[in-house]
Motif scaffolding. Structure first.
Motif, PDB file in Angstrom:
ATOM      1  N   LEU A 260       0.842  -1.197   0.000  1.00 48.25           N
ATOM      2  CA  LEU A 260       0.000   0.000   0.000  1.00 48.25           C
ATOM      3  C   LEU A 260       0.879   1.249   0.000  1.00 48.25           C
ATOM      4  CD1 LEU A 260      -2.911   1.104   0.261  1.00 48.25           C
ATOM      5  CD2 LEU A 260      -2.658   0.925   2.749  1.00 48.25           C
TER       6      LEU A 260
ATOM      7  N   GLU B 257       1.474   5.521  -0.575  1.00 45.51           N
ATOM      8  CA  GLU B 257       0.807   6.766  -0.146  1.00 45.51           C
ATOM      9  C   GLU B 257       0.628   6.774   1.378  1.00 45.51           C
ATOM     10  OE1 GLU B 257       0.343   9.385  -2.074  1.00 45.51           O
ATOM     11  OE2 GLU B 257       0.904   8.324  -3.905  1.00 45.51           O
TER      12      GLU B 257
ATOM     13  N   ALA C  72      -2.921   7.094   2.969  1.00 40.06           N
ATOM     14  CA  ALA C  72      -3.727   5.887   2.788  1.00 40.06           C
ATOM     15  C   ALA C  72      -3.280   4.808   3.778  1.00 40.06           C
ATOM     16  CB  ALA C  72      -3.609   5.381   1.355  1.00 40.06           C
TER      17      ALA C  72
ATOM     18  N   TYR D 224      -5.447   2.964   6.704  1.00 36.87           N
ATOM     19  CA  TYR D 224      -5.547   1.506   6.861  1.00 36.87           C
ATOM     20  C   TYR D 224      -5.322   1.109   8.323  1.00 36.87           C
ATOM     21  CZ  TYR D 224      -4.873  -3.466   6.478  1.00 36.87           C
ATOM     22  OH  TYR D 224      -5.010  -4.817   6.660  1.00 36.87           O
TER      23      TYR D 224
ATOM     24  N   ASN E 288     -11.716  15.410  -3.189  1.00 38.10           N
ATOM     25  CA  ASN E 288     -11.778  13.980  -2.871  1.00 38.10           C
ATOM     26  C   ASN E 288     -12.424  13.720  -1.511  1.00 38.10           C
ATOM     27  OD1 ASN E 288     -10.689  13.321  -5.325  1.00 38.10           O
ATOM     28  ND2 ASN E 288      -8.602  13.054  -4.572  1.00 38.10           N
ATOM     29  N   ALA E 289     -12.277  14.677  -0.592  1.00 39.00           N
ATOM     30  CA  ALA E 289     -12.969  14.552   0.693  1.00 39.00           C
ATOM     31  C   ALA E 289     -14.474  14.682   0.487  1.00 39.00           C
ATOM     32  CB  ALA E 289     -12.465  15.608   1.671  1.00 39.00           C
TER      33      ALA E 289
ATOM     34  N   TRP F 246     -15.796  11.489  -0.932  1.00 39.56           N
ATOM     35  CA  TRP F 246     -15.894  10.513   0.155  1.00 39.56           C
ATOM     36  C   TRP F 246     -17.163  10.735   0.971  1.00 39.56           C
ATOM     37  CZ3 TRP F 246     -13.031   6.312   2.015  1.00 39.56           C
ATOM     38  CH2 TRP F 246     -13.454   5.840   3.259  1.00 39.56           C
TER      39      TRP F 246
ATOM     40  N   ARG G 104     -11.267  -3.753   3.865  1.00 43.86           N
ATOM     41  CA  ARG G 104     -10.385  -2.766   4.481  1.00 43.86           C
ATOM     42  C   ARG G 104      -9.199  -2.403   3.579  1.00 43.86           C
ATOM     43  NH1 ARG G 104      -8.304  -3.113  10.725  1.00 43.86           N
ATOM     44  NH2 ARG G 104      -7.062  -1.203  10.746  1.00 43.86           N
ATOM     45  N   PHE G 105      -8.572  -3.427   3.014  1.00 47.02           N
ATOM     46  CA  PHE G 105      -7.424  -3.119   2.160  1.00 47.02           C
ATOM     47  C   PHE G 105      -7.861  -2.346   0.916  1.00 47.02           C
ATOM     48  CE2 PHE G 105      -4.403  -3.725  -1.247  1.00 47.02           C
ATOM     49  CZ  PHE G 105      -3.224  -3.361  -0.620  1.00 47.02           C
TER      50      PHE G 105
ATOM     51  N   ARG H  50     -10.384  -0.432   0.484  1.00 50.85           N
ATOM     52  CA  ARG H  50     -10.777   0.941   0.848  1.00 50.85           C
ATOM     53  C   ARG H  50      -9.535   1.826   0.960  1.00 50.85           C
ATOM     54  NH1 ARG H  50     -14.553  -1.001   4.148  1.00 50.85           N
ATOM     55  NH2 ARG H  50     -13.089  -1.062   5.881  1.00 50.85           N
ATOM     56  N   ALA H  51      -8.520   1.325   1.625  1.00 46.94           N
ATOM     57  CA  ALA H  51      -7.273   2.093   1.749  1.00 46.94           C
ATOM     58  C   ALA H  51      -6.589   2.225   0.391  1.00 46.94           C
ATOM     59  CB  ALA H  51      -6.345   1.423   2.761  1.00 46.94           C
ATOM     60  N   ASP H  52      -6.683   1.175  -0.431  1.00 52.29           N
ATOM     61  CA  ASP H  52      -6.069   1.215  -1.758  1.00 52.29           C
ATOM     62  C   ASP H  52      -6.789   2.241  -2.645  1.00 52.29           C
ATOM     63  OD1 ASP H  52      -3.991   0.194  -3.388  1.00 52.29           O
ATOM     64  OD2 ASP H  52      -5.419  -1.069  -4.468  1.00 52.29           O
TER      65      ASP H  52
ATOM     66  N   LEU I  93      -8.112   5.003  -1.451  1.00 52.96           N
ATOM     67  CA  LEU I  93      -7.550   6.281  -0.987  1.00 52.96           C
ATOM     68  C   LEU I  93      -6.141   6.464  -1.533  1.00 52.96           C
ATOM     69  CD1 LEU I  93      -8.823   6.404   2.702  1.00 52.96           C
ATOM     70  CD2 LEU I  93      -9.457   7.966   0.858  1.00 52.96           C
ATOM     71  N   ARG I  94      -5.391   5.399  -1.674  1.00 50.92           N
ATOM     72  CA  ARG I  94      -4.048   5.476  -2.270  1.00 50.92           C
ATOM     73  C   ARG I  94      -4.106   6.144  -3.629  1.00 50.92           C
ATOM     74  NH1 ARG I  94      -0.613   2.263  -6.219  1.00 50.92           N
ATOM     75  NH2 ARG I  94      -2.123   0.552  -6.125  1.00 50.92           N
TER      76      ARG I  94
ATOM     77  N   MET J  36      -6.461   8.032  -4.767  1.00 48.27           N
ATOM     78  CA  MET J  36      -6.968   9.402  -4.646  1.00 48.27           C
ATOM     79  C   MET J  36      -5.867  10.357  -4.169  1.00 48.27           C
ATOM     80  SD  MET J  36     -10.716   8.318  -3.150  1.00 48.27           S
ATOM     81  CE  MET J  36     -11.561   9.914  -3.157  1.00 48.27           C
ATOM     82  N   PHE J  37      -4.976   9.876  -3.286  1.00 46.77           N
ATOM     83  CA  PHE J  37      -3.837  10.720  -2.894  1.00 46.77           C
ATOM     84  C   PHE J  37      -2.834  10.832  -4.038  1.00 46.77           C
ATOM     85  CE2 PHE J  37      -5.403   9.931   1.471  1.00 46.77           C
ATOM     86  CZ  PHE J  37      -5.430  11.242   1.912  1.00 46.77           C
ATOM     87  N   PHE J  38      -2.626   9.745  -4.756  1.00 50.88           N
ATOM     88  CA  PHE J  38      -1.795   9.785  -5.971  1.00 50.88           C
ATOM     89  C   PHE J  38      -2.352  10.831  -6.940  1.00 50.88           C
ATOM     90  CE2 PHE J  38      -1.842   8.259 -10.408  1.00 50.88           C
ATOM     91  CZ  PHE J  38      -0.496   8.239 -10.714  1.00 50.88           C
TER      92      PHE J  38
ATOM     93  N   GLN K 164      -4.031  13.571  -6.326  1.00 55.81           N
ATOM     94  CA  GLN K 164      -3.780  14.951  -5.909  1.00 55.81           C
ATOM     95  C   GLN K 164      -2.293  15.292  -5.877  1.00 55.81           C
ATOM     96  OE1 GLN K 164      -6.188  17.741  -4.722  1.00 55.81           O
ATOM     97  NE2 GLN K 164      -6.942  16.553  -6.435  1.00 55.81           N
ATOM     98  N   TYR K 165      -1.437  14.274  -5.739  1.00 57.56           N
ATOM     99  CA  TYR K 165      -0.001  14.567  -5.615  1.00 57.56           C
ATOM    100  C   TYR K 165       0.747  14.433  -6.940  1.00 57.56           C
ATOM    101  CZ  TYR K 165       4.478  15.064  -3.276  1.00 57.56           C
ATOM    102  OH  TYR K 165       5.700  15.543  -2.872  1.00 57.56           O
TER     103      TYR K 165
END
Lengths: 206, 206
Positions: free
Chosen positions: A66, A68, A71, A75, B70-71, B74, B87-88, B90-92, B94-95, B97-99, B101-102
């Protein structure tokens, strides 16, 4: 939870965020170091096996990877008090985390990296040409935080959340390399001290 | 859900993300326009009442204001199939989504804004000096997506999620202003077509 391994460069605030989140939650995490100044996250092995984006941190959960930082913090913290219980507050926490990656990190963290790690003499002309703009934008991000923290102990709600951890990481070392002057942001200063008293807190150098 | 109002500039991909999420979920949303080329999000009224960061989009939920695209997505999508159940995953999500923006937005979206909206002749020297680097970084982001989509229909799991919406917004208009060539990314091209078939889809110009 499956075994956690953090692929990281210890001095990176993005990596520290994940260690701090794990520490506050009491989660053990194994650490594997890569020297980003030597390009160790751009090797074919790293790109193929750890992160095709060639960056740290990457949180490894069992056999899943994972990238970022924010993120990864999400988790780890799901189901814990570090993520607010109300729908609006949860989204508002993500708001600060996206602000961190868009308005804060590319300025506050990048100037620290350029000035304290790479060294100004080693920057490209294109990088040197961005220093002034990054100082202005980083100060604007710190000013926004200071104004918000003038009337609140934490960025979201009445207790610490991932928003505080995400923004603490690079704010508390913002002066390294001469990037920023934290005395200009007294509410931020008090908030930094507040974060450092959280049970389980560890320093970026720990 | 309380009344939703989107404070926006219609051509912005960050604003479109929120409209697209709302449309896919069947949520009505009122729209209020601000001309960012005329500084309408930097007025004292906007800074004091809507967003101290001087940016759109801001999603207004009743009397509460939520910046960061992105917030806002969400917030709208919580509890819907646009956020994965594991769970994974969901975090992935967000990964990605942060990618976005960055690594993606500051390059792909900024070049479109500079070249198609501001106009190259009106850029500052500092901005013009960043065009080449932003093209390289934007192409790297598109390449990463293309490699991932070579073996997957969606960015995360087996159905569309907020990760697809977030990255669709600026990718599908990446050619505007001459920034990028989508024909170089055939898997991205097929994924763009896939997103456009989602029930409830609306175009950025709708």
């Amino acid at each position: 939870m499956e075994k956690l391994t953090l692929h990281e460069y210890a001095a990176s605030g993005n990596c520290y965020k994940i260690r701090l989140t794990a520490a506050l939650l009491g989660l053990p995490i194994e650490r594997r170091q890569y020297d980003i100044l030597k390009g160790e996250t751009r090797t074919p092995e790293f790109l193929a096996g750890i992160n095709a984006n060639g960056r740290i941190p990457v949180l490894q959960i069992g056999e899943q990877f994972l990238p970022e930082s924010n993120a990864a913090c999400w988790y780890l913290a799901e189901g814990s008090p570090l993520i607010p219980a109300s729908r609006f507050a949860r989204a508002d926490m993500l708001r600060w985390m996206f602000f961190e990656q868009y308005n804060h990190e590319p300025n506050v963290a990048t100037l620290r990296f350029w000035l304290a790690f790479v060294g100004e003499a080693n920057l490209s002309d294109a990088q040197r040409g961005q220093i002034a703009a990054k100082r202005v934008a980083g100060d604007a991000a710190l000013r926004l935080m200071d104004d918000h923290l003038a009337t609140a102990d934490w960025l979201v709600g009445a207790q610490a959340s991932l928003a505080d951890i995400a923004l603490y990481a690079y704010t508390h070392v913002a002066e390294e390399g001469g990037g920023f002057t934290l005395a200009d942001y007294p509410h931020v200063g008090r908030w930094l001290a507040r974060v450092a008293t959280l049970p389980g807190y560890l320093a970026i150098t720990d």
